[in-house]
Design a protein around this motif. Structure first.
Motif, mmCIF file in Angstrom:
data_model
loop_
_atom_site.group_PDB
_atom_site.id
_atom_site.type_symbol
_atom_site.label_atom_id
_atom_site.label_comp_id
_atom_site.label_asym_id
_atom_site.label_seq_id
_atom_site.Cartn_x
_atom_site.Cartn_y
_atom_site.Cartn_z
ATOM 1 N N MET A 121 -81.710 116.915 -97.817
ATOM 2 C CA MET A 121 -80.802 117.098 -98.863
ATOM 3 C C MET A 121 -80.247 118.688 -98.791
ATOM 4 O O MET A 121 -79.025 118.764 -99.228
ATOM 5 C CB MET A 121 -81.394 116.924 -100.143
ATOM 6 N N ALA A 124 -77.579 118.441 -96.212
ATOM 7 C CA ALA A 124 -76.452 117.794 -96.657
ATOM 8 C C ALA A 124 -75.436 118.691 -97.347
ATOM 9 O O ALA A 124 -74.020 118.648 -97.315
ATOM 10 C CB ALA A 124 -76.711 116.586 -97.584
ATOM 11 N N TYR A 127 -73.769 119.872 -93.769
ATOM 12 C CA TYR A 127 -73.538 118.983 -92.466
ATOM 13 C C TYR A 127 -73.269 117.705 -93.227
ATOM 14 O O TYR A 127 -74.082 117.397 -94.097
ATOM 15 C CB TYR A 127 -74.408 119.157 -91.438
ATOM 16 N N PRO A 128 -72.156 116.834 -92.975
ATOM 17 C CA PRO A 128 -71.945 115.551 -93.479
ATOM 18 C C PRO A 128 -72.987 114.554 -92.683
ATOM 19 O O PRO A 128 -72.682 113.850 -92.138
ATOM 20 C CB PRO A 128 -70.384 115.337 -93.165
ATOM 21 N N ILE A 129 -74.179 114.683 -93.386
ATOM 22 C CA ILE A 129 -74.955 113.555 -92.827
ATOM 23 C C ILE A 129 -74.993 112.098 -93.158
ATOM 24 O O ILE A 129 -75.664 111.446 -92.552
ATOM 25 C CB ILE A 129 -76.574 114.044 -93.472
ATOM 26 N N TYR A 130 -73.846 111.815 -94.150
ATOM 27 C CA TYR A 130 -73.565 110.661 -94.434
ATOM 28 C C TYR A 130 -72.852 109.674 -93.381
ATOM 29 O O TYR A 130 -72.670 108.550 -93.456
ATOM 30 C CB TYR A 130 -72.762 110.664 -95.776
ATOM 31 N N CYS A 134 -74.909 109.387 -87.800
ATOM 32 C CA CYS A 134 -76.037 110.125 -88.338
ATOM 33 C C CYS A 134 -76.915 108.722 -88.963
ATOM 34 O O CYS A 134 -78.351 108.820 -88.581
ATOM 35 C CB CYS A 134 -75.953 110.958 -89.587
ATOM 36 N N SER A 159 -77.786 108.447 -96.978
ATOM 37 C CA SER A 159 -76.167 108.443 -96.698
ATOM 38 C C SER A 159 -75.490 108.642 -97.905
ATOM 39 O O SER A 159 -74.631 109.351 -98.109
ATOM 40 C CB SER A 159 -75.661 107.490 -95.792
ATOM 41 N N GLY A 162 -76.309 112.072 -99.643
ATOM 42 C CA GLY A 162 -75.623 113.177 -98.619
ATOM 43 C C GLY A 162 -74.229 113.171 -98.985
ATOM 44 O O GLY A 162 -73.576 114.399 -98.896
ATOM 45 N N TYR A 166 -72.454 116.347 -100.320
ATOM 46 C CA TYR A 166 -71.376 117.362 -99.467
ATOM 47 C C TYR A 166 -70.037 117.112 -100.070
ATOM 48 O O TYR A 166 -69.278 118.051 -100.124
ATOM 49 C CB TYR A 166 -71.491 116.462 -98.018
#
Length: 185
Positions: A121, A124, A127-130, A134, A159, A162, A166
């Protein structure tokens, strides 16, 4: 059929062969396991057989999403130096995260596992972990240990969280930070 479509078929084929190979190996070595949601026996369980359908389908959907999002054309697909590196980094990073998470769970390092969800978290925020790559990396990284269904569900929830962090919390933090910076200056 353009070159990127051929690459998609190769990637989906590799993922399909890998998951069906794993399922076949499981079948002949004690049976294909099933996993309870949240590892609680009072909750429903899913057979790893579902991964034989889910993982190739997820791979196909992710590749379509990447192609649409990045507007990849045949020329970019032919030349790997023009291929967006952020996609590869996102996939490999999530793959390593999924593998590490699965290993920690397998070897019962529960005290370390407690830090993994909060750490992703925090990641997130930066970085756009969604993104789709990923999610796919995370699911593939955890498939050997948990099958594909549970990691897909958990990865989808991560996601969504995230995405919210984000796209909502991060801009709010940046806005407040800039406001305070301008107020002090």
């Amino acid at each position: 059929m353009n070159h990127f479509t051929k690459i998609q078929f190769y990637i989906i084929g590799i993922v399909s062969i890998a998951i069906w190979g794993l399922l076949g190996w499981n079948y002949f070595h004690g049976g294909v396991p099933s996993h309870h949601i949240l590892a609680r026996e009072d909750l429903p369980k899913f057979s790893n057989w579902w991964g034989g359908i889910l993982l190739p389908l997820l791979t196909w959907l992710v590749l379509l999403r990447i192609q649409k999002r990045e507007k990849l054309n045949e020329k970019q697909a032919l030349n790997l130096s023009n291929f967006p590196q952020k996609i590869i980094y996102g996939f490999v990073g999530a793959l390593m995260y999924g593998i590490l998470l699965a290993l920690l769970f397998t070897f019962k390092f529960n005290e370390i596992l407690g830090y993994f969800f909060p750490s992703v978290m925090i990641l997130a925020l930066f970085y756009p972990i969604y993104r789709a790559e990923c999610l796919l990396g995370f699911v593939i990284g955890m498939t050997f240990t948990f099958g594909a269904v549970l990691p897909t569900g958990i990865g989808s929830i991560i996601s969504i969280i995230g995405f919210l962090i984000y796209n909502l919390i991060r801009p709010a933090i940046l806005f407040v930070g800039n406001f305070l910076k301008n107020l002090i200056a």
